[in-house]
Design an enzyme around this catalytic site. Structure first.
Site, PDB file in Angstrom:
ATOM      1  N   HIS A  68       1.381   6.015  -1.150  1.00 34.97           N
ATOM      2  CA  HIS A  68       0.563   5.362  -0.360  1.00 34.97           C
ATOM      3  C   HIS A  68       1.795   4.449   0.307  1.00 34.97           C
ATOM      4  CE1 HIS A  68       1.374   2.160  -3.029  1.00 34.97           C
ATOM      5  NE2 HIS A  68       1.050   1.548  -0.948  1.00 34.97           N
ATOM      6  N   ASP A 115       0.633   8.971  -7.118  1.00 36.72           N
ATOM      7  CA  ASP A 115       1.141   7.926  -6.532  1.00 36.72           C
ATOM      8  C   ASP A 115       2.380   8.261  -6.403  1.00 36.72           C
ATOM      9  OD1 ASP A 115       1.372   5.728  -4.714  1.00 36.72           O
ATOM     10  OD2 ASP A 115       0.068   4.718  -5.637  1.00 36.72           O
ATOM     11  N   SER A 206       6.124  -1.418  -2.896  1.00 38.39           N
ATOM     12  CA  SER A 206       5.498  -0.415  -3.354  1.00 38.39           C
ATOM     13  C   SER A 206       6.631   0.332  -3.102  1.00 38.39           C
ATOM     14  CB  SER A 206       4.467  -0.233  -2.109  1.00 38.39           C
ATOM     15  OG  SER A 206       3.428  -0.853  -3.036  1.00 38.39           O
TER      16      SER A 206
HETATM   17  N1  ARG Z   1       0.439  -2.474  -2.715  1.00 39.57           N
HETATM   18  C1  ARG Z   1       1.273  -3.095  -2.686  1.00 39.57           C
HETATM   19  C2  ARG Z   1       2.370  -2.608  -1.631  1.00 39.57           C
HETATM   20  O1  ARG Z   1       2.603  -1.050  -0.956  1.00 39.57           O
HETATM   21  C3  ARG Z   1       2.071  -3.333  -4.187  1.00 39.57           C
HETATM   22  C4  ARG Z   1       1.115  -4.018  -5.339  1.00 39.57           C
HETATM   23  C5  ARG Z   1       2.046  -4.085  -6.533  1.00 39.57           C
HETATM   24  N2  ARG Z   1       1.186  -5.336  -6.370  1.00 39.57           N
HETATM   25  C6  ARG Z   1       1.066  -6.271  -7.801  1.00 39.57           C
HETATM   26  N3  ARG Z   1       0.462  -7.085  -8.106  1.00 39.57           N
HETATM   27  N4  ARG Z   1       2.179  -6.148  -9.013  1.00 39.57           N
HETATM   28  O2  ARG Z   1       3.960  -3.015  -1.776  1.00 39.57           O
END
Ligand code: ARG
Length: 258
Positions: A68, A115, A206
């Protein structure tokens, strides 16, 4: 569809007043990463991607990140990778451009599994690389997670220094139950859940790694930071791409882009 549900939930939750964010008993808002700053050389294969994600050097010319975080498979010169220093502003930090991206062909959205992606760099870097977990390894225990992302759920700020923390894994059943309550179906056999109240990854982490040491003391990559509901909340966990599940596909893609 899952994405819509998940982002709706996220939007609703993020819209809560600051007071609704769970705080420690002493009133402090939980520090997502647990407050530790990485020293130079500790995680030499950890890299930062310019779109605001993390990644790891899995070959001198290849970065592993989350699906993503990148666009679709094909030529891509838009990403700048910062490597070689946990402090992004340090003189030792190296900036290098991407030339190509390979995203898992089965990737749809972060909550639906698959992912992961690999990025080919314009040149090879003379830095240590990180191995994936060996075949048949256990994906349970306490693992180390890291990133330059937010250190609080409500901090709309990325960090200049790499932060890391140790997080315990959570059984798939317990994790799936928690997310089911908010209408998200956990893809159990492609995810590792981990974290505890006050310790978690967060927005901007992420694509970064979840690692453990092998018997010989060498770090190996077990997971990729993928998603969560807010950060470090009681009763919720961080969700990581289960690298062991995609080991062969990631290795093949890495070889192709090397
Ligand atoms: N989707 C998030 C990003 O793009 C990461 C989120 C991780 N969240 C968590 N509570 N561990 O950085």
């Amino acid at each position: 569809m899952v994405r819509n549900v998940a982002s709706l939930v996220l939007a609703a939750v993020l819209a809560l007043p600051v007071g609704a964010v769970p705080a420690h008993a002493d009133g402090r808002i939980p520090e997502v990463i647990g407050g530790k700053v990485a020293t130079a050389g500790r995680f030499p294969w950890a890299v930062r991607l310019s779109m605001g994600c993390g990644g790891t050097l899995t070959a001198p010319r290849v970065v592993l990140t989350a699906g993503h975080c990148v666009g679709k498979t094909g030529p891509n010169r838009k990403i700048t990778v910062t490597a070689g220093a946990p402090d992004l502003k340090s003189k030792k930090a190296i900036a290098v451009k991407s030339v190509e991206v390979f995203r898992s062909p089965d990737f749809v959205t972060e909550t639906s599994g698959d992912d992961w992606a690999v990025v080919r760099l314009e040149r090879a870097l003379d830095l240590p690389t990180l191995d994936l977990v060996p075949d048949g390894s256990r994906d349970e225990g306490t693992f180390t997670v890291m990133g330059w992302g937010q250190t609080r759920e409500t901090a709309l700020r990325q960090e200049r220094r790499l932060h890391y923390a140790d997080v315990p894994t959570i059984a798939d059943e317990e994790c799936a139950k928690a997310f089911h309550k908010v209408g998200v179906d956990l893809v159990r056999d492609e995810s590792i859940c981990a974290g505890r109240h006050g310790v978690d990854t967060c927005q901007g982490d992420s694509g970064g790694p979840m690692v453990r040491r092998d018997r010989g003391g060498k770090w190996v990559q077990v997971g990729i930071v993928s998603w969560g509901l807010g950060c470090a909340r009681d009763g919720y966990f961080g969700v990581y791409t289960q690298v062991s599940k995609f080991r062969e596909a990631i290795l093949a893609a890495t070889r192709k882009l090397s």
